[in-house]
Design a protein around this motif. Structure first.
Motif, PDB file in Angstrom:
ATOM      1  N   HIS A  43       0.807  -1.226   0.000  1.00 52.09           N
ATOM      2  CA  HIS A  43       0.000   0.000   0.000  1.00 52.09           C
ATOM      3  C   HIS A  43       0.839   1.274   0.000  1.00 52.09           C
ATOM      4  CE1 HIS A  43       0.803  -0.204   4.357  1.00 52.09           C
ATOM      5  NE2 HIS A  43       0.602   1.101   4.340  1.00 52.09           N
ATOM      6  N   ASN A  44       2.142   1.181   0.344  1.00 48.69           N
ATOM      7  CA  ASN A  44       2.937   2.414   0.423  1.00 48.69           C
ATOM      8  C   ASN A  44       4.196   2.405  -0.428  1.00 48.69           C
ATOM      9  OD1 ASN A  44       4.914   0.892   1.735  1.00 48.69           O
ATOM     10  ND2 ASN A  44       4.404   1.622   3.779  1.00 48.69           N
ATOM     11  N   CYS A  45       4.476   1.291  -1.123  1.00 43.56           N
ATOM     12  CA  CYS A  45       5.770   1.161  -1.792  1.00 43.56           C
ATOM     13  C   CYS A  45       5.946   2.163  -2.934  1.00 43.56           C
ATOM     14  CB  CYS A  45       5.967  -0.267  -2.293  1.00 43.56           C
ATOM     15  SG  CYS A  45       4.753  -0.795  -3.508  1.00 43.56           S
ATOM     16  N   LEU A  46       4.874   2.510  -3.627  1.00 46.53           N
ATOM     17  CA  LEU A  46       5.009   3.475  -4.722  1.00 46.53           C
ATOM     18  C   LEU A  46       5.422   4.839  -4.182  1.00 46.53           C
ATOM     19  CD1 LEU A  46       1.942   2.561  -6.977  1.00 46.53           C
ATOM     20  CD2 LEU A  46       4.355   2.129  -7.438  1.00 46.53           C
ATOM     21  N   GLY A  47       4.830   5.234  -3.056  1.00 45.53           N
ATOM     22  CA  GLY A  47       5.195   6.507  -2.449  1.00 45.53           C
ATOM     23  C   GLY A  47       6.628   6.515  -1.961  1.00 45.53           C
ATOM     24  N   ILE A  48       7.050   5.427  -1.325  1.00 46.60           N
ATOM     25  CA  ILE A  48       8.427   5.333  -0.833  1.00 46.60           C
ATOM     26  C   ILE A  48       9.409   5.341  -2.000  1.00 46.60           C
ATOM     27  CG2 ILE A  48      10.079   3.810   0.324  1.00 46.60           C
ATOM     28  CD1 ILE A  48       7.861   2.997   2.239  1.00 46.60           C
ATOM     29  N   PHE A  49       9.076   4.628  -3.071  1.00 45.77           N
ATOM     30  CA  PHE A  49       9.943   4.591  -4.252  1.00 45.77           C
ATOM     31  C   PHE A  49      10.134   5.994  -4.847  1.00 45.77           C
ATOM     32  CE2 PHE A  49       9.882   4.355  -8.973  1.00 45.77           C
ATOM     33  CZ  PHE A  49      11.178   3.889  -9.161  1.00 45.77           C
ATOM     34  N   LYS A  50       9.054   6.718  -5.005  1.00 44.94           N
ATOM     35  CA  LYS A  50       9.140   8.066  -5.585  1.00 44.94           C
ATOM     36  C   LYS A  50       9.862   9.023  -4.623  1.00 44.94           C
ATOM     37  CE  LYS A  50       5.313   9.264  -7.937  1.00 44.94           C
ATOM     38  NZ  LYS A  50       3.874   9.416  -8.251  1.00 44.94           N
ATOM     39  N   PHE A  51       9.624   8.830  -3.340  1.00 42.51           N
ATOM     40  CA  PHE A  51      10.279   9.627  -2.305  1.00 42.51           C
ATOM     41  C   PHE A  51      11.794   9.405  -2.351  1.00 42.51           C
ATOM     42  CE2 PHE A  51      11.460  10.299   2.221  1.00 42.51           C
ATOM     43  CZ  PHE A  51      10.915  11.554   2.413  1.00 42.51           C
ATOM     44  N   ALA A  52      12.204   8.124  -2.466  1.00 46.75           N
ATOM     45  CA  ALA A  52      13.627   7.785  -2.526  1.00 46.75           C
ATOM     46  C   ALA A  52      14.278   8.374  -3.775  1.00 46.75           C
ATOM     47  CB  ALA A  52      13.807   6.273  -2.497  1.00 46.75           C
ATOM     48  N   ARG A  53      13.585   8.308  -4.899  1.00 49.16           N
ATOM     49  CA  ARG A  53      14.122   8.864  -6.143  1.00 49.16           C
ATOM     50  C   ARG A  53      14.278  10.379  -6.034  1.00 49.16           C
ATOM     51  NH1 ARG A  53      11.165   7.483 -11.757  1.00 49.16           N
ATOM     52  NH2 ARG A  53      12.460   5.612 -11.580  1.00 49.16           N
ATOM     53  N   TYR A  54      13.311  11.004  -5.361  1.00 48.49           N
ATOM     54  CA  TYR A  54      13.308  12.460  -5.228  1.00 48.49           C
ATOM     55  C   TYR A  54      14.508  12.959  -4.431  1.00 48.49           C
ATOM     56  CZ  TYR A  54      10.674  16.884  -5.277  1.00 48.49           C
ATOM     57  OH  TYR A  54      10.246  18.164  -5.507  1.00 48.49           O
ATOM     58  N   TYR A  55      14.925  12.158  -3.428  1.00 45.31           N
ATOM     59  CA  TYR A  55      16.014  12.583  -2.561  1.00 45.31           C
ATOM     60  C   TYR A  55      17.304  11.796  -2.801  1.00 45.31           C
ATOM     61  CZ  TYR A  55      12.724  15.600  -0.303  1.00 45.31           C
ATOM     62  OH  TYR A  55      11.819  16.601  -0.079  1.00 45.31           O
ATOM     63  N   PHE A  56      17.452  11.232  -4.000  1.00 46.44           N
ATOM     64  CA  PHE A  56      18.698  10.599  -4.416  1.00 46.44           C
ATOM     65  C   PHE A  56      19.114   9.443  -3.502  1.00 46.44           C
ATOM     66  CE2 PHE A  56      18.831  15.104  -5.558  1.00 46.44           C
ATOM     67  CZ  PHE A  56      18.974  15.023  -6.934  1.00 46.44           C
ATOM     68  N   CYS A  57      18.156   8.760  -2.899  1.00 49.71           N
ATOM     69  CA  CYS A  57      18.474   7.587  -2.071  1.00 49.71           C
ATOM     70  C   CYS A  57      18.507   6.367  -3.000  1.00 49.71           C
ATOM     71  CB  CYS A  57      17.447   7.415  -0.963  1.00 49.71           C
ATOM     72  SG  CYS A  57      17.393   8.808   0.185  1.00 49.71           S
ATOM     73  N   GLY A  58      19.641   6.184  -3.661  1.00 45.03           N
ATOM     74  CA  GLY A  58      19.740   5.199  -4.734  1.00 45.03           C
ATOM     75  C   GLY A  58      19.453   3.781  -4.307  1.00 45.03           C
ATOM     76  N   GLU A  59      19.985   3.345  -3.166  1.00 44.36           N
ATOM     77  CA  GLU A  59      19.764   1.976  -2.719  1.00 44.36           C
ATOM     78  C   GLU A  59      18.304   1.744  -2.357  1.00 44.36           C
ATOM     79  OE1 GLU A  59      21.552  -0.830  -2.501  1.00 44.36           O
ATOM     80  OE2 GLU A  59      23.105   0.197  -3.640  1.00 44.36           O
ATOM     81  N   LEU A  60      17.694   2.706  -1.678  1.00 43.07           N
ATOM     82  CA  LEU A  60      16.284   2.576  -1.322  1.00 43.07           C
ATOM     83  C   LEU A  60      15.424   2.583  -2.584  1.00 43.07           C
ATOM     84  CD1 LEU A  60      14.110   2.413   0.859  1.00 43.07           C
ATOM     85  CD2 LEU A  60      14.135   4.907   0.989  1.00 43.07           C
ATOM     86  N   GLU A  61      15.775   3.402  -3.539  1.00 47.60           N
ATOM     87  CA  GLU A  61      15.041   3.434  -4.805  1.00 47.60           C
ATOM     88  C   GLU A  61      15.134   2.075  -5.505  1.00 47.60           C
ATOM     89  OE1 GLU A  61      15.342   5.592  -9.190  1.00 47.60           O
ATOM     90  OE2 GLU A  61      16.408   6.454  -7.490  1.00 47.60           O
ATOM     91  N   LYS A  62      16.337   1.498  -5.505  1.00 43.82           N
ATOM     92  CA  LYS A  62      16.540   0.190  -6.133  1.00 43.82           C
ATOM     93  C   LYS A  62      15.709  -0.890  -5.445  1.00 43.82           C
ATOM     94  CE  LYS A  62      20.288  -3.142  -6.961  1.00 43.82           C
ATOM     95  NZ  LYS A  62      21.742  -3.394  -6.744  1.00 43.82           N
ATOM     96  N   LYS A  63      15.726  -0.898  -4.110  1.00 48.34           N
ATOM     97  CA  LYS A  63      14.946  -1.891  -3.370  1.00 48.34           C
ATOM     98  C   LYS A  63      13.450  -1.644  -3.556  1.00 48.34           C
ATOM     99  CE  LYS A  63      18.410  -4.125  -1.473  1.00 48.34           C
ATOM    100  NZ  LYS A  63      18.827  -3.889  -0.101  1.00 48.34           N
TER     101      LYS A  63
END
Length: 628
Positions: free
Chosen positions: A167-187
């Motif tokens: 229910h929240n992974c899309l938001g976390i993914f976009k959030f990680a991409r927005y703040y250059f959190c590459g590993e979190l974006e990848k996961k």
């Protein structure tokens, strides 16, 4: 936990510190270069840092403070500039005034941050940790990013990684991409691929994806979808959420669907009759190649789709089925076959460092495959071998106390249980279990009955075993083991005696399938619900009678593999769908074999290497599975 990915991004240029604008510009430029070099979050490499307790004691008592931070809410916080500079290159540059050579060092600065969040960052600076919660992470991470406090970024990313849900992974993914959190974006992207079906049902943010984001997901070879109908339903749901503005994207999105894996009946009734397709010539043109492909396939019953055609390109399976060893052509084998459920193809490989075995146990634990006991035609083994599919290597593990072929093996509470079996002299009731962290076996409570050629499964925190042979008769009895009390007790006996049976836990029930009743091989099955008790109930019969076959769960279906039908070993595979309560044929193995074992590993980092896409060699007109 929801994320507002539309909020305005915090940048260092927004921070009102007492430095000239040109200095702020240089500082920003420097940090941008740094962020291009390396991802700051690195959640995989995070470790807790221990700081001297005296630091926080001085902070709490307001002692030896040599700097002041004024927050947005006009609250002043006393700090030790050296300590804060140690965790933040940003504050170091501000305090020592490094961009204004010759100017006095700063001792008082203003930050456009609420004192609540500034105190969390200071908690980390003085103690090595801070409290990250669902309520504060959405703002804490941007503020930590703003001040280059990498440790807090890591804490936030670790927290978000643990909180990834459909229910929240899309938001976390976009959030990680927005703040250059590459590993979190990848996961996050990996999580989206692996749980796509649940995301469609549970994530409100799916309908708010941009066209580019949706297209990137739907084109992905590693998108984990049981069938391509799910892909079409996904794009249909997204388009119809805002039909007028999204209609123009339909032709491009339709090209993401791999129509060679969709039935012609579904294609005609659900896709060609979808109103936006009916109304738009461009959509019809986009579907024309699929119409030709599926019409030809439908006109030739029994013809297999050419998987080298882009329309039938299979995706990479999330789960890989491994079938190991067994009895074939009159002797045990060491062959391993893997099954790609997306392509419906088996691939055969020879493992030179694996000795031939049959009537062994097989299970998975921590993404490793354990092969336990067995028989090579002359010797009965107590040995254990472990296979790492990532390195493609086998390793010896501690031997069991007793040799066991016809052994029942089950994983329970992070341990492997080996139950009963035959040691070459007698059928056994003994049980031992393996601790992988210690590489050690220990004996535990024996069963009430001797059981060889039985089958076991774990369900609801308990271990169940059914059927088998005790040396005189084929058994219909069943037992359950409580690992907390270490006690075995009988449950209701099966409707039929079964030796060479397969027991598997599926949808809160136990399914006992096939086997030998003392007279013939069976194609029957029965299920038992431990929560409801009562009797075993018959289930739909399999197409083929079989004993000593392998059974796994794959794509939320029961797959039965190979076995002995009473006259010969067979390669036949079929699967049971709990939704339709029907059996369906799947592609047969390359080898006829019985007394084999099989297991499934999910989410392998090298799943592609076991897939059709890695193993197939394109050949004109070839529609048979190539051999590896």
């Amino acid at each position: 936990m929801e994320f507002n990915t539309k909020h305005k991004k915090l940048t260092k240029a927004k921070n009102s510190v007492r430095t000239p604008s040109i200095a702020r510009s240089r500082l920003n430029k420097k940090k941008i270069i740094t962020r291009q070099r390396k991802c700051a979050c690195l959640p995989e490499n995070y470790s807790v840092v221990e700081f001297p307790a005296i630091w926080n004691e001085l902070r709490q008592n307001g002692q030896l403070c040599d700097g002041t931070i004024m927050c947005r809410d006009l609250k002043a916080i006393g700090v030790h500039r050296a300590i804060l500079s140690a965790v933040s290159p940003y504050f170091k540059a501000i305090f020592i005034n490094s961009l204004n050579k010759g100017e006095p060092e700063e001792t008082k600065i203003f930050v456009d941050v609420p004192s609540f969040y500034m105190n969390l960052i200071l908690d980390y600076a003085y103690t090595g940790t801070c409290k990250v919660t669902a309520e504060n992470v959405e703002y804490l991470l941007p503020y930590a990013d703003k001040f280059d406090v990498v440790g807090v970024i890591q804490l936030c990313c670790q927290y978000l990684l643990q909180e990834l849900k459909p229910h929240n992974c899309l938001g976390i993914f976009k959030f990680a991409r927005y703040y250059f959190c590459g590993e979190l974006e990848k996961k996050g992207k990996m999580f989206i691929r692996q749980h796509f079906n649940k995301i469609l049902k549970e994530c409100n943010e799916f309908k708010s994806l941009t066209f580019e984001e949706l297209e990137d997901i739907l084109r992905d070879d590693e998108l984990n979808v049981k069938n391509e109908e799910i892909v079409f339903q996904a794009l249909k749901t997204w388009v119809e959420h805002d039909l007028e503005n999204r209609r123009k994207y339909i032709p491009s999105l339709l090209s993401c669907v791999r129509f060679g894996h969709i039935s012609f009946k579904y294609f005609k009734s659900k896709i060609l009759q979808w109103q936006p397709v009916v109304d738009d010539v461009k959509c019809q043109e986009a579907l024309y190649p699929a119409v030709v492909f599926l019409t030809l396939l439908d006109s030739r019953p029994g013809m297999e789709a050419d998987l080298n055609d882009p329309l039938a390109r299979p995706r990479i399976p999330f789960e890989i089925l491994f079938a190991v060893g067994g009895w074939s052509a009159g002797s045990p084998t060491s062959f391993v076959e893997t099954y790609d459920t997306r392509a419906d193809r088996w691939f055969l490989s020879i493992h030179m460092d694996l000795t031939p075995r049959a009537y062994h146990g097989l299970c998975t634990l921590n993404n490793l495959i354990y092969m336990i006991g067995g028989f090579d035609g002359s010797d009965h083994f107590n040995t254990v071998r472990c296979y790492d599919p990532v390195t493609n290597t086998w390793h010896e593990r501690a031997c069991m106390y007793q040799a066991r072929c016809y052994v029942s093996v089950v994983v329970h509470d992070g341990m492997i249980y080996a139950l009963g079996g035959y040691n070459g002299r007698t059928r056994m009731a003994s049980v031992e279990r393996y601790y992988p962290d210690r590489n050690q076996w220990e004996m535990t409570t024996p069963m009430n009955k001797q059981r060889s050629d039985a089958s076991a499964a774990s369900l609801g925190g308990k271990i169940y075993i059914v059927g088998g042979f005790n040396g005189q008769e084929v058994l219909s009895s069943a037992e359950v083991f409580d690992s907390e009390t270490r006690q075995w007790s009988f449950i209701r006996s099966m409707l039929s005696p079964r030796s060479g049976v397969s027991l598997i836990a599926y949808r809160e029930c136990l399914f006992a399938l096939g086997g030998f009743n003392g007279y013939s091989r069976l194609n029957t099955g029965e299920k038992f619900n431990p929560q409801r008790g009562g009797e075993w109930q018959e289930v739909t019969e399999m197409f083929s009678a079989r004993s000593n076959f392998a059974t796994v769960l794959l794509d939320d279906m029961i797959f039965v593999i190979g076995g002995f039908n009473g006259s010969t070993t067979i390669p036949l595979v079929e699967c049971y769908d709990g939704d339709t309560l029907e059996w369906y044929d799947a592609a047969p193995m390359n080898l006829n074999r019985s007394a084999l074992s099989a297991c499934v590993l999910a989410g392998l980092p090298n799943a592609r290497s076991f897939s059709y896409l890695a193993k197939a060699v394109p050949a004109a007109g070839a529609d048979q599975a190539p051999q590896s």
